[in-house]
Design a protein around this motif. Structure first.
Motif, short mmCIF file in Angstrom:
data_model
loop_
_atom_site.label_atom_id
_atom_site.label_comp_id
_atom_site.label_asym_id
_atom_site.label_seq_id
_atom_site.Cartn_x
_atom_site.Cartn_y
_atom_site.Cartn_z
N UNK A 8 -15.14 8.85 -0.07
CA UNK A 8 -15.07 7.40 -0.15
C UNK A 8 -16.17 6.84 -1.06
N UNK A 9 -16.20 7.34 -2.31
CA UNK A 9 -17.22 6.96 -3.28
C UNK A 9 -16.56 6.73 -4.63
N UNK A 10 -17.02 5.70 -5.35
CA UNK A 10 -16.59 5.45 -6.72
C UNK A 10 -17.84 5.39 -7.59
N UNK A 11 -17.90 6.21 -8.62
CA UNK A 11 -19.05 6.22 -9.54
C UNK A 11 -18.65 5.49 -10.82
N UNK A 12 -19.48 4.52 -11.21
CA UNK A 12 -19.18 3.72 -12.40
C UNK A 12 -20.35 3.72 -13.36
N UNK A 13 -20.06 3.36 -14.61
CA UNK A 13 -21.05 3.32 -15.69
C UNK A 13 -20.98 1.94 -16.34
N UNK A 55 -15.99 0.72 -16.09
CA UNK A 55 -15.79 2.09 -16.57
C UNK A 55 -16.02 3.01 -15.38
N UNK A 56 -14.93 3.55 -14.84
CA UNK A 56 -15.00 4.39 -13.65
C UNK A 56 -15.06 5.85 -14.07
N UNK A 57 -16.14 6.51 -13.72
CA UNK A 57 -16.32 7.91 -14.09
C UNK A 57 -15.80 8.86 -13.04
N UNK A 58 -15.87 8.45 -11.79
CA UNK A 58 -15.51 9.37 -10.72
C UNK A 58 -14.91 8.63 -9.54
N UNK A 59 -13.62 8.27 -9.64
CA UNK A 59 -12.96 7.67 -8.48
C UNK A 59 -12.56 8.75 -7.50
N UNK A 60 -13.51 9.19 -6.69
CA UNK A 60 -13.25 10.30 -5.79
C UNK A 60 -12.15 9.95 -4.80
N UNK A 61 -12.05 8.66 -4.47
CA UNK A 61 -10.94 8.20 -3.64
C UNK A 61 -9.67 8.20 -4.48
N UNK A 62 -8.63 8.92 -4.07
CA UNK A 62 -7.42 9.11 -4.88
C UNK A 62 -6.69 7.81 -5.16
N UNK A 63 -6.91 6.78 -4.36
CA UNK A 63 -6.23 5.51 -4.59
C UNK A 63 -6.64 4.88 -5.91
#
Length: 392
Positions: A158-163, A297-305
């Motif tokens: 449940x994490x989203x990594x952005x730049x 800019x989403x680098x890692x949308x670990x949540x599949x949604x």
């Protein structure tokens, strides 16, 4: 070696007794501390990390070490079993678990605005309720890639990594219940740990940092929900970047300081320098009405949604490390420490003959390290090139 302007100002700020304690800290080695990952830690991990010593009093699952091991050569670090973090910055755990809980705030979405390399984001993910969505952001692209690595290794989905910059978040229209702003600063609190910061210090840079910090708060304030929490922190001592900025926030926005500000000082506290203040947004106005995720800019949308939104991610490797991936989704092969280090060095491996062909997750002490592709005679190493350890 300390700048004269720094000595004059900080000596008066601390008072003579504390100033002498601070000076004495330069004659002592910087403390080493780690925080165990509650999503991956093994029952035997505390005995495996032999130098574990005293617990860090203000953070759950955190310990000082009696010595500094070679972390690079510990496969458990790369598996995300623990995170090496400076102890003072772990005070955030006490704020989240104890201080804010007394106000009974309901959190659903949290933003760590200046997150790299990931210490406070991994701490937030461990301290927050499981269902809270965490956005972990870093404006600098190179540092953002390091943030992606550390957040993926922790394994929580449940994490989203952005730049992005704070102004990009303002355009996105997203609203958060809590925003952590660990803002860029003049770094006075890191003088003992990183002597290079002493050479970079100047009064002009202090004032430049103060203006940058105010600009960041101005850009991100609208993304905080009415009644939401802003945590402001620096790794510096001076009042210009600390107390004066808190007063500026209260004077220019509808905000109240809800907890006493905390300053950590080397020699007085067992860690490096830190300042942290907690404010609540009193305004009831919502100035942003439309969400636009394409602004980020989403680098890692670990949540599949979120997997369809501007994604630049090696899906396979994130899946290997995620705690949400079922253990029977792929075959698994346990590695010795020697083979685990070879894997982290991106060398090919030879797996047991009975290992199925195709994608296989390799593990160390039952914790996933990543994928290989087993072709029979050997297993091709799929560990990300940018994560490769350089020396064995």
């Amino acid at each position: 070696m300390l700048p004269e302007e720094f000595i004059t100002y900080t000596r008066e700020l601390f008072g003579e007794a504390v100033w002498q304690q601070y000076l004495h800290s330069f004659d002592e080695p910087a403390p080493v501390s780690v925080r165990l990952n509650p999503f991956k830690s093994l029952p035997s991990l505390t005995s495996y990390l032999l130098p574990l010593a005293d617990p860090v009093p203000h953070c759950k699952d955190a310990y000082y070490l009696t010595e500094r091991p070679n972390f690079t050569l510990d496969p458990l670090l790369h598996a995300g079993a623990y995170y090496v973090q400076e102890a003072s910055s772990m005070y955030l755990d006490k704020v989240i678990r104890e201080e804010l809980s007394t106000f009974n705030y309901q959190l659903s979405t949290v933003l760590d605005l200046c997150a790299a390399p990931g210490g406070k984001s991994t701490l937030l993910r461990a301290a927050l309720p499981e269902d809270v969505k965490l956005f972990s952001n870093e404006p600098d692209r190179k540092r953002a890639n390091i943030l992606v690595e550390n957040m993926q290794k922790q394994g929580h989905p449940n994490v989203v990594v952005t730049n992005n910059y704070a102004s990009d978040y303002k355009k996105s229209g997203l609203l958060f219940d809590l925003i952590l702003t660990d803002v860029p600063c003049s770094g006075e609190g890191m003088f003992r740990k990183d002597p290079a910061t002493i050479k970079e210090w100047s009064v002009q840079n202090v004032m430049k940092c103060q203006q940058l910090q105010r600009s960041i708060i101005s850009d991100i304030w609208d993304c905080l929900r009415p009644g939401g929490i802003l945590i402001y922190s620096t790794c510096t001592f001076n009042r210009h970047e600390d107390e004066e900025n808190i007063e500026w926030i209260k004077d220019n926005f509808e905000a109240e300081e809800i907890l006493p500000a905390k300053r950590f000082i080397p020699g007085v506290d067992r860690g490096e320098g830190l300042f942290m203040a907690v404010l609540r947004k009193m305004s009831t106005d919502v100035t942003i009405s439309r969400q636009n995720m394409q602004a980020l800019r989403i680098l890692s949308p670990i949540n599949s949604q979120l997997s369809t939104v501007n994604c630049q991610l090696s899906i396979n490797h994130a899946e290997a490390l995620s705690i949400a991936t079922p253990k029977d989704a792929y075959p698994r092969v346990e590695l010795s420490r020697e083979d685990a280090l070879k894997y982290l060095h991106r060398e090919s491996l030879i797996l047991p003959e009975e290992t199925p062909r195709g994608y296989v997750i390799v593990t160390y002490q039952n914790l996933p390290l990543g994928f290989v592709k087993n072709i029979g005679t050997r297993a091709n190493n799929l560990y990300p090139k940018e994560w490769k350890i350089r020396n064995l």
